[in-house]
Design an enzyme around this catalytic site. Structure first.
Site, PDB file in Angstrom:
ATOM      1  N   GLY A   9       0.819  -1.271  -0.009  1.00  0.00           N
ATOM      2  CA  GLY A   9      -0.023  -0.075  -0.076  1.00  0.00           C
ATOM      3  C   GLY A   9       0.876   1.081  -0.162  1.00  0.00           C
ATOM      4  O   GLY A   9       0.539   2.373   0.785  1.00  0.00           O
ATOM      5  N   ALA A  10       1.898   1.381  -0.892  1.00  0.00           N
ATOM      6  CA  ALA A  10       2.843   2.248  -0.806  1.00  0.00           C
ATOM      7  C   ALA A  10       2.569   3.529  -1.827  1.00  0.00           C
ATOM      8  O   ALA A  10       3.449   4.498  -1.959  1.00  0.00           O
ATOM      9  CB  ALA A  10       4.138   1.694  -1.136  1.00  0.00           C
ATOM     10  N   SER A  12       0.156   5.926  -1.536  1.00  0.00           N
ATOM     11  CA  SER A  12      -0.498   7.067  -0.783  1.00  0.00           C
ATOM     12  C   SER A  12      -0.669   6.734   0.695  1.00  0.00           C
ATOM     13  O   SER A  12      -0.228   5.661   1.232  1.00  0.00           O
ATOM     14  CB  SER A  12      -1.813   7.134  -1.313  1.00  0.00           C
ATOM     15  OG  SER A  12      -2.659   6.064  -0.929  1.00  0.00           O
ATOM     16  N   SER A 137      -4.955  -1.656  14.127  1.00  0.00           N
ATOM     17  CA  SER A 137      -5.639  -0.330  14.529  1.00  0.00           C
ATOM     18  C   SER A 137      -6.138  -0.559  15.898  1.00  0.00           C
ATOM     19  O   SER A 137      -6.918  -1.796  16.156  1.00  0.00           O
ATOM     20  CB  SER A 137      -6.619   0.151  13.476  1.00  0.00           C
ATOM     21  OG  SER A 137      -7.436   0.987  13.939  1.00  0.00           O
ATOM     22  N   TYR A 179     -14.431  -4.102   9.025  1.00  0.00           N
ATOM     23  CA  TYR A 179     -12.742  -3.639   8.821  1.00  0.00           C
ATOM     24  C   TYR A 179     -12.241  -3.640  10.521  1.00  0.00           C
ATOM     25  O   TYR A 179     -11.271  -4.191  10.565  1.00  0.00           O
ATOM     26  CB  TYR A 179     -12.932  -2.185   8.732  1.00  0.00           C
ATOM     27  CG  TYR A 179     -11.883  -1.273   8.833  1.00  0.00           C
ATOM     28  CD1 TYR A 179     -10.451  -1.585   7.840  1.00  0.00           C
ATOM     29  CD2 TYR A 179     -11.443  -0.584   9.873  1.00  0.00           C
ATOM     30  CE1 TYR A 179      -9.597  -0.929   7.847  1.00  0.00           C
ATOM     31  CE2 TYR A 179     -10.146   0.022  10.038  1.00  0.00           C
ATOM     32  CZ  TYR A 179      -9.317   0.037   8.983  1.00  0.00           C
ATOM     33  OH  TYR A 179      -8.013   0.544   9.058  1.00  0.00           O
TER      34      TYR A 179
END
Length: 305
Positions: A9-10, A12, A137, A179
């Protein structure tokens, strides 16, 4: 440090900002990117700040078993070691239930299963001292720790991966629950992986970057909400205790990847630079073991004979 870190996921958000932070430290980086055009732009953005940065891009779609397999084959063909892997990429889908290329629920496939396959297929490219960081998270801890975000709802992993089962709960709130549940899966994966790799001298930590309004996780939200969220980002950072500026979270993640004092730190959960307990249910070894076994089966099932 001459061996590169692989970051997913590089293109942004946190991934790109972390790659920039590592580049400023002189750490070589492989940018795992789903979109090749965005990968080129990300590389150019880093080189604009650090002209002598050592960078390369790897096509990688975590929602596709074939794509992950091709990416690991490319990395293996380089015949170089990896300094570590930062499992950062993630999606949050609130507009119904989407299905991955392999027929799995998209949130579970991207946030957990793709990273599971990526890491387990690259273990032989990691040597003693390598570090794996799984970006989780605090939403996995429930509303009390996440600023009101709904709590995860754990279920047998095969059900979490099954879009037919998940379509029974298709509201926008259910999407946020999926999520949060995927972030709990990230912690289970990190702890189980740490136990398995400890004899090899490879460390594994889980990382909570906090609420970062600048990331693209809201891209699946309706346009008015997405635009409002973007415009209110400065106010959110000021009002919400768990909110953090992007550059700070990226610096913390780069620190976790490179700090000498963390060389022996494994099976730990960090919020920023603070080592803190994860949710009580995240220490359930039986669940972690089941998740590992089911993930292996799901990857095998999706592969061509």
């Amino acid at each position: 440090m001459n061996d590169p870190f692989l970051i997913t996921g590089a293109t942004s958000g946190l991934g790109l900002a972390t790659a920039k932070s590592l580049a400023h430290q002189g750490v070589p980086t492989l940018l795992g990117c789903r979109d090749t055009h965005r990968a080129v732009r990300a590389k150019q953005a880093i080189l604009a700040e650090v002209p002598d940065a050592s960078l390369d891009t790897i096509p990688l779609d975590l929602a596709s078993i074939d794509s992950v397999r091709e990416a690991t084959a490319r990395i293996t063909a380089r015949e170089t070691r990896l300094a570590g892997i930062i499992c950062n990429a993630g999606v949050q889908i609130v507009s119904g239930v989407e299905t991955s290329a392999d027929g799995y629920e998209m949130t579970f496939a991207t946030n957990h299963l793709g990273h599971f396959q990526l890491v387990t297929e690259l273990v032989d490219r990691l040597g003693p001292g390598a570090r794996i960081i799984v970006v989780s998270s605090d939403v996995h801890q429930g509303p009390g720790k996440s600023g009101g975000f709904p709590a995860p709802q754990w279920a047998p992993p095969a059900e979490l991966a099954d879009p037919a089962v998940q379509r029974q709960r298709a509201s926008s709130r259910d999407g946020r629950v999926r999520y949060a549940t995927s972030k709990l899966a990230n912690v289970y994966f990190a702890y189980e992986l740490a136990d398995r790799l400890r004899p090899l001298g490879i460390t594994v930590t889980a990382f909570d970057p906090g609420l970062i309004p600048e990331t693209g996780l809201s891209r699946n939200y309706p346009t008015p909400l997405r635009q409002g969220y973007r415009l209110m980002a400065p106010l959110i950072r000021w009002l919400v205790p768990v909110a953090r500026p992007l550059h700070r979270s990226a610096g913390d993640l780069a620190w976790l990847a490179t700090a000498p004092e963390l060389a022996q730190t494994t099976r730990r959960y960090f919020t920023g630079r603070d080592e803190l307990p994860s949710a009580a249910e995240s220490y359930d070894r039986e669940r972690a073991g089941e998740l590992w076994e089911v993930s292996e089966r799901l990857v095998r099932r999706a592969r061509p004979a």
